[in-house]
Design a protein around this motif. Structure first.
Motif, mmCIF file in Angstrom:
data_model
loop_
_atom_site.group_PDB
_atom_site.id
_atom_site.type_symbol
_atom_site.label_atom_id
_atom_site.label_comp_id
_atom_site.label_asym_id
_atom_site.label_seq_id
_atom_site.Cartn_x
_atom_site.Cartn_y
_atom_site.Cartn_z
ATOM 1 N N ASP A 168 -10.220 -0.515 34.983
ATOM 2 C CA ASP A 168 -9.469 -1.657 34.478
ATOM 3 C C ASP A 168 -9.323 -2.670 35.604
ATOM 4 O OD1 ASP A 168 -7.860 -3.500 33.322
ATOM 5 O OD2 ASP A 168 -6.124 -2.198 33.040
ATOM 6 N N PRO A 169 -10.158 -3.704 35.634
ATOM 7 C CA PRO A 169 -10.136 -4.675 36.741
ATOM 8 C C PRO A 169 -8.882 -5.530 36.809
ATOM 9 C CG PRO A 169 -11.647 -5.379 35.004
ATOM 10 C CD PRO A 169 -11.205 -3.988 34.652
ATOM 11 N N LYS A 170 -7.953 -5.331 35.884
ATOM 12 C CA LYS A 170 -6.706 -6.090 35.942
ATOM 13 C C LYS A 170 -5.811 -5.635 37.087
ATOM 14 C CE LYS A 170 -6.555 -7.207 31.003
ATOM 15 N NZ LYS A 170 -5.799 -7.058 29.728
ATOM 16 N N HIS A 171 -6.093 -4.469 37.653
ATOM 17 C CA HIS A 171 -5.331 -4.036 38.826
ATOM 18 C C HIS A 171 -6.295 -3.570 39.919
ATOM 19 C CE1 HIS A 171 -5.909 -0.170 36.682
ATOM 20 N NE2 HIS A 171 -5.849 0.395 37.887
ATOM 21 N N THR A 172 -5.780 -3.505 41.149
ATOM 22 C CA THR A 172 -6.620 -3.140 42.285
ATOM 23 C C THR A 172 -6.134 -1.842 42.913
ATOM 24 O OG1 THR A 172 -5.277 -4.430 43.845
ATOM 25 C CG2 THR A 172 -7.134 -5.560 42.790
ATOM 26 N N VAL A 173 -6.980 -1.292 43.816
ATOM 27 C CA VAL A 173 -6.669 -0.023 44.452
ATOM 28 C C VAL A 173 -7.296 -0.041 45.843
ATOM 29 C CG1 VAL A 173 -8.731 1.051 43.460
ATOM 30 C CG2 VAL A 173 -6.826 2.487 44.192
ATOM 31 N N TYR A 174 -6.701 0.688 46.801
ATOM 32 C CA TYR A 174 -7.309 0.803 48.118
ATOM 33 C C TYR A 174 -8.669 1.477 47.978
ATOM 34 C CZ TYR A 174 -2.982 -0.521 50.513
ATOM 35 O OH TYR A 174 -1.893 -1.202 50.973
ATOM 36 N N GLU A 175 -9.664 0.898 48.626
ATOM 37 C CA GLU A 175 -11.026 1.416 48.509
ATOM 38 C C GLU A 175 -11.135 2.860 48.989
ATOM 39 O OE1 GLU A 175 -15.503 -0.304 49.296
ATOM 40 O OE2 GLU A 175 -13.954 -0.702 50.801
ATOM 41 N N ASP A 176 -10.386 3.200 50.036
ATOM 42 C CA ASP A 176 -10.472 4.563 50.554
ATOM 43 C C ASP A 176 -9.692 5.564 49.713
ATOM 44 O OD1 ASP A 176 -7.943 3.776 51.172
ATOM 45 O OD2 ASP A 176 -8.119 4.034 53.339
ATOM 46 N N GLN A 177 -8.969 5.084 48.681
ATOM 47 C CA GLN A 177 -8.224 5.981 47.793
ATOM 48 C C GLN A 177 -8.745 5.920 46.357
ATOM 49 O OE1 GLN A 177 -4.057 4.966 48.143
ATOM 50 N NE2 GLN A 177 -3.784 6.362 49.878
ATOM 51 N N LEU A 178 -9.946 5.348 46.196
ATOM 52 C CA LEU A 178 -10.473 5.124 44.857
ATOM 53 C C LEU A 178 -10.616 6.425 44.063
ATOM 54 C CD1 LEU A 178 -11.669 3.338 42.671
ATOM 55 C CD2 LEU A 178 -13.888 3.538 43.808
ATOM 56 N N GLN A 179 -11.234 7.446 44.648
ATOM 57 C CA GLN A 179 -11.465 8.683 43.911
ATOM 58 C C GLN A 179 -10.160 9.335 43.481
ATOM 59 O OE1 GLN A 179 -14.425 9.527 42.794
ATOM 60 N NE2 GLN A 179 -15.151 7.644 43.804
ATOM 61 N N LYS A 180 -9.175 9.301 44.354
ATOM 62 C CA LYS A 180 -7.867 9.858 44.011
ATOM 63 C C LYS A 180 -7.217 9.072 42.880
ATOM 64 C CE LYS A 180 -3.364 10.948 46.049
ATOM 65 N NZ LYS A 180 -2.536 10.895 47.299
ATOM 66 N N HIS A 181 -7.367 7.735 42.946
ATOM 67 C CA HIS A 181 -6.770 6.884 41.920
ATOM 68 C C HIS A 181 -7.417 7.111 40.553
ATOM 69 C CE1 HIS A 181 -5.189 3.293 39.913
ATOM 70 N NE2 HIS A 181 -6.434 3.040 39.549
ATOM 71 N N LEU A 182 -8.734 7.284 40.518
ATOM 72 C CA LEU A 182 -9.445 7.440 39.242
ATOM 73 C C LEU A 182 -8.979 8.670 38.472
ATOM 74 C CD1 LEU A 182 -13.109 6.510 40.258
ATOM 75 C CD2 LEU A 182 -11.451 5.121 39.019
ATOM 76 N N LYS A 183 -8.480 9.674 39.191
ATOM 77 C CA LYS A 183 -8.026 10.897 38.528
ATOM 78 C C LYS A 183 -6.686 10.729 37.830
ATOM 79 C CE LYS A 183 -10.436 13.941 41.789
ATOM 80 N NZ LYS A 183 -10.269 14.998 42.825
#
Length: 459
Positions: A48-63
Motif C-alpha cells: 500500500d504505497p499510501k504509507h512508507t516504511v524503513y527500507e531495512d525493516q521492510l521484510q518485518k513490516h510486510l509480515k
C-alpha cells in the motif's frame, strides 16, 4: 506545528502532520527521513504505497502490514455469485449517452417503450409499519433524516411480517449491512422469539456499528466481512451446523449487489451441488451454456431433505445506475424482449433520470440515522449520482425534465422486472411495491419474494 506534534508540513493537506513523534525527535516515524541525523531511508510500502516504511525493516513490516492479504474465510469461494460472463456479448467501448445522435437516442427510447409494454407500470403501495419501532419513531430527539430512516425500516419490517417472515428458528442474512441497523430492529421485533440467528454481510470494515445494542441471549449475531460476490452461505459454520431457513434482507442494496445477493440465495445456497461435504465444482468456461449445464447437474443431485431452504427475500432496491450486465440476474428476460448488453448499458445509466430532477433538494440531507451518530451514513445511497449520470447530458434538447423522469422510471422498472422473472422461474412468488413515500426516500421500491409453496391464503 502543534506542540509535541510532528514538524513535517503535508503539502497535500495544507497543514502540519498531527502524529506524535518519539521523545526527543521532531518528526514522526512516517516523516523521520526529514531529520538530518536520521540516515535511514524510508520507502513506499509495496502493499500500500499510501504509507512508507524503513527500507531495512521492510521484510518485518510486510509480515504485519494491515494491507497484507489475509487468510480467506471458509465461506469465501471466488466469484461463486458473479454470474458467467460471455466475453462475446460485452461491447469493448460504450459510447456515452450524450454522444448519441438524435436518431440513436430516439431508437433507444422506442426499444425501451416496446420492452415495457405489458409491464405493470403502477406499483402497489405497501407502506406499512411495525410496533418494534414505534417508540423510536415518536422520539423527539430524532432529526428529519433519522425519522426518514426509521420509517423505511418500520415499513420493511411491516412487509416482512405480512409475508410471515418474522418467526422463530430462522437465520436473517442482511446483505450490505453497514452498521447493522435493519438487523437490530428485526431483533427487537423478535424479542420474545427463540433460536434466531443474524449474519451481517459487509465487505468493508464499519465504524459506529450498532452491534453492541443487541441484548438478547436467544439471538446470535455474526459479521461476515466478505464481498457478496464470493460468499458461499452454505459454508458459513453456523448454517452448516443448524441448517436454519434463511431470510435475505437489505436496505438500499446498491446496484449489482442486489443481483449478487439474489444469486447467493437462490443459486449457490439453495442448490445442493455435489453433496454436502464436497468442494464446489471448479469454474468452467465463462459462458451461459456452462452455467446452465452446471445448474442442471446440481438439480439432479438435489433433494428436499438436504437442501437448505430460503424462506424469503426482502430487499429495498437502490442505485440501478451501478448495475452490471455480467452480474445481472435478468439477462434472459432482456434477451426475451429483444434487448442485450448494449441496451442494458444505456438503460442502467438512464435510470438515474428518474430522480435527477429532485436531486438538488436532497443534497443537504442530515448525515445521520440516529441523533447521537453524526457521521455520514453509508446505508443511504440517494446521493451517489455523478453529473454525467444525472443532469449534464443536454440530449439534443428533445426531452423535457418530465420526459426524462418517465424514461428513467421505465428503465428502473425494466431492470427490476428482470429480477422478478428470475425469481419466479426459480419457484418464488416475487413482487415489487412502494414501501415508503418518495418524500422519505427517492429509492422507494421494495423487492419481496417467498417460495410459492409457502404462500398462505389471504384472510
Amino acid at each position: 506545528p502543534l506542540p509535541e506534534r510532528c514538524a513535517y508540513f503535508v503539502q497535500r493537506k495544507n497543514r502540519f502532520c498531527k502524529m506524535i513523534p518519539a521523545p526527543g525527535r521532531r518528526f514522526c516515524g512516517e516523516h523521520g527521513q526529514q531529520e538530518k541525523e536520521n540516515d535511514r531511508k524510508r520507502i513506499p510500502c509495496p502493499l500500500d504505497p499510501k504509507h512508507t516504511v524503513y527500507e531495512d525493516q521492510l521484510q518485518k513490516h510486510l509480515k504485519k502490514c494491515n494491507s497484507r492479504e489475509k487468510p480467506k474465510p471458509v465461506y469465501f469461494v471466488q466469484d461463486i455469485n458473479a454470474g458467467l460472463k460471455d466475453v462475446a456479448e460485452i461491447t469493448e467501448k460504450q459510447v456515452p449517452i450524450s454522444s448519441l445522435s438524435k436518431e440513436e437516442l430516439e431508437n433507444l427510447i422506442a426499444k425501451l417503450q416496446k420492452a415495457s409494454n405489458g409491464l405493470e407500470l403502477d406499483l402497489k403501495e405497501q407502506v406499512l409499519s411495525h410496533q418494534a419501532l414505534q417508540e423510536a419513531l415518536n422520539d423527539p430527539k430524532n432529526g428529519d433524516s433519522a425519522f426518514k430512516h426509521l420509517k423505511q425500516q418500520a415499513s420493511i419490517l411491516g412487509n416482512m411480517e405480512k409475508l410471515h417472515l418474522l418467526g422463530p428458528g430462522r437465520c436473517f442474512v442482511e446483505f450490505g449491512a453497514g452498521r447493522g441497523r435493519l438487523s437490530h430492529w428485526v431483533d427487537v421485533a423478535l424479542q420474545n422469539v427463540e433460536d434466531v440467528q443474524f449474519l451481517l454481510v459487509e465487505r468493508a470494515t464499519t465504524r459506529f456499528k450498532v452491534d453492541g445494542k443487541h441484548k438478547r441471549k436467544d439471538s446470535v449475531f455474526e459479521r461476515l466481512q466478505v464481498d457478496i460476490q464470493h460468499l458461499c452461505l452454505k459454508k458459513v459454520p453456523i448454517l452448516e451446523k443448524k441448517k436454519l431457513p434463511v431470510v435475505g434482507i437489505g436496505k438500499h442494496l446498491c446496484g449489482a449487489a442486489t443481483d449478487l445477493a439474489l444469486r447467493c440465495l437462490v443459486e449457490s445456497y439453495t442448490a445442493c451441488c455435489h453433496g454436502e461435504n464436497e468442494e464446489p465444482a471448479p469454474k468452467r468456461s465463462r459462458s451461459d451454456e456452462a452455467e446452465v449445464a452446471y445448474n442442471s447437474s446440481s438439480d439432479k443431485e438435489c433433494n428436499k431433505d438436504n437442501c437448505k431452504p430460503v424462506a424469503g427475500i426482502v430487499i429495498a432496491l437502490c442505485c440501478h445506475h451501478k448495475c452490471d450486465w455480467t452480474h445481472y440476474v435478468g439477462r434472459e428476460f432482456f434477451k426475451s424482449v429483444g434487448l442485450g448488453p448494449e441496451e442494458f448499458h444505456y438503460f442502467q445509466r438512464m435510470s438515474s433520470w428518474a430522480t435527477c430532477g429532485m436531486r438538488e433538494n436532497t443534497t443537504k440531507a442530515s448525515t445521520s440515522e440516529e441523533s447521537e451518530d453524526q457521521t455520514p451514513d453509508p446505508e443511504e445511497h440517494d446521493q451517489t449520482f455523478s453529473k454525467t449520470e444525472s443532469g449534464s447530458d443536454t440530449l439534443h434538447g428533445i426531452l423535457t425534465v418530465e420526459e426524462r423522469k418517465q424514461i428513467g422510471y421505465l428503465c428502473k422498472l425494466l431492470i427490476d422486472h428482470g429480477r422478478v422473472e428470475y425469481l419466479q422461474q426459480r419457484g418464488y412468488k416475487a413482487a415489487l411495491q412502494y414501501y415508503t413515500e418518495s418524500a422519505v426516500s427517492l429509492e422507494n421500491v421494495l423487492l419481496t419474494a417467498v417460495p410459492s409453496s409457502s404462500l398462505k391464503p389471504e384472510p
